[in-house]
Design a protein around this motif. Structure first.
Motif, PDB file in Angstrom:
ATOM      1  N   GLU A   1      -7.609   8.601   1.572  1.00 59.70           N
ATOM      2  CA  GLU A   1      -8.783   8.065   1.763  1.00 59.70           C
ATOM      3  C   GLU A   1      -8.433   6.399   1.759  1.00 59.70           C
ATOM      4  N   ALA A   2      -9.078   5.610   2.634  1.00 56.29           N
ATOM      5  CA  ALA A   2      -8.894   4.271   2.529  1.00 56.29           C
ATOM      6  C   ALA A   2     -10.362   3.471   2.252  1.00 56.29           C
ATOM      7  N   LYS A   3     -10.028   2.799   1.234  1.00 61.42           N
ATOM      8  CA  LYS A   3     -11.231   2.046   0.448  1.00 61.42           C
ATOM      9  C   LYS A   3     -11.218   0.750   1.293  1.00 61.42           C
ATOM     10  N   VAL A   4     -12.394   0.160   2.168  1.00 58.60           N
ATOM     11  CA  VAL A   4     -12.495  -0.857   2.756  1.00 58.60           C
ATOM     12  C   VAL A   4     -13.469  -1.673   1.874  1.00 58.60           C
ATOM     13  N   SER A   5     -13.213  -3.013   2.001  1.00 52.17           N
ATOM     14  CA  SER A   5     -14.312  -3.861   1.413  1.00 52.17           C
ATOM     15  C   SER A   5     -14.551  -4.956   2.655  1.00 52.17           C
ATOM     16  N   LEU A   6     -15.663  -5.315   2.734  1.00 53.78           N
ATOM     17  CA  LEU A   6     -16.312  -6.423   3.742  1.00 53.78           C
ATOM     18  C   LEU A   6     -16.839  -7.605   3.037  1.00 53.78           C
TER      19      LEU A   6
ATOM     20  N   GLU B   1     -10.596  -6.230   3.161  1.00 53.39           N
ATOM     21  CA  GLU B   1      -9.604  -5.695   2.200  1.00 53.39           C
ATOM     22  C   GLU B   1      -9.299  -4.192   2.307  1.00 53.39           C
ATOM     23  N   VAL B   2      -8.139  -3.687   2.524  1.00 52.48           N
ATOM     24  CA  VAL B   2      -8.194  -2.242   2.499  1.00 52.48           C
ATOM     25  C   VAL B   2      -7.065  -1.683   1.843  1.00 52.48           C
ATOM     26  N   THR B   3      -7.397  -0.554   0.938  1.00 55.25           N
ATOM     27  CA  THR B   3      -6.564  -0.230   0.092  1.00 55.25           C
ATOM     28  C   THR B   3      -6.386   1.323   0.350  1.00 55.25           C
ATOM     29  N   ILE B   4      -5.090   1.623   0.595  1.00 50.59           N
ATOM     30  CA  ILE B   4      -4.853   3.090   0.768  1.00 50.59           C
ATOM     31  C   ILE B   4      -3.843   3.446  -0.610  1.00 50.59           C
TER      32      ILE B   4
ATOM     33  N   ARG C   1      -2.103  -2.123   0.493  1.00 50.31           N
ATOM     34  CA  ARG C   1      -3.106  -3.173   0.464  1.00 50.31           C
ATOM     35  C   ARG C   1      -2.771  -4.104   1.430  1.00 50.31           C
ATOM     36  N   SER C   2      -3.927  -4.405   1.955  1.00 52.21           N
ATOM     37  CA  SER C   2      -3.789  -5.720   2.811  1.00 52.21           C
ATOM     38  C   SER C   2      -5.267  -6.299   2.582  1.00 52.21           C
TER      39      SER C   2
END
Length: 173
Positions: free
Chosen positions: A36-41, A51-54, A62-63
């Motif tokens: 699962e990749a958590k993406v925040s906009l 922001e993307v956290t895997i 994280r980036s």
């Protein structure tokens, strides 16, 4: 890869969602399908922060990128994540128990840098409040400060964040 998208002050369009999925699908070769990749906009003024956290096998990838154009930020986030994986492939295989063939398609030209520890520092960890730790960090002109939380007795870290704010890292049992 499964995406969980969180938006703050940003209206998510189907085009942006498709671009995110397309870019992060490029990383599928490194991770199992259930990853699962958590993406925040988040909209910040006239810019968008992506922001993307895997999380996988104890590793956190994280980036975070900010740009006026959301598509540019998405492209750069994917580039950074792939660069992190390529740069650390041997360590990930050995220490994080990634399968040896996980990174088989990465050319040998992407050589990892050797981790070089140039200094080891020891110091006494004093009990103090979070506010005292931030004050001490600022007095020392450091970016972070390790201390024993007076209230919980646990080792914590305070650190400076972008935008003149602070963060606290607390352990979880």
């Amino acid at each position: 890869m499964k995406l969980t998208i969180l938006t703050r002050k940003y209206e998510l369009t189907d085009d942006v969602k498709e671009r995110l999925q397309k870019k992060l699908d490029k990383l599928d070769k490194f991770f199992p399908k259930e990853t699962e990749a958590k993406v925040s906009l988040k909209e910040e003024g006239n810019k968008v922060r992506v922001e993307v956290t895997i999380r996988q096998n104890g590793a956190i990838f994280r980036s975070e990128e900010t740009d006026k154009e959301v598509y540019n930020a998405i492209d750069r986030v994917e580039d950074v994540l792939e660069r992190q994986i390529r740069k650390n492939r041997t360590r990930l295989e050995k220490k994080m128990h990634f399968a040896k063939d996980t990174f088989a398609d990465i050319p040998d030209g992407d050589i990892e840098e050797e981790l070089k520890i140039s200094k080891v520092k020891q110091f006494e960890i004093s009990p103090m409040s979070v506010e005292e730790a931030i004050m001490q960090m600022n007095l020392l002109s450091h970016e972070f400060y390790v201390f024993r939380n007076y209230d919980t007795g646990a080792i914590n870290v305070v650190y400076k964040r972008k935008g003149e704010s602070y963060g606290v890292i607390e352990p979880v049992d």
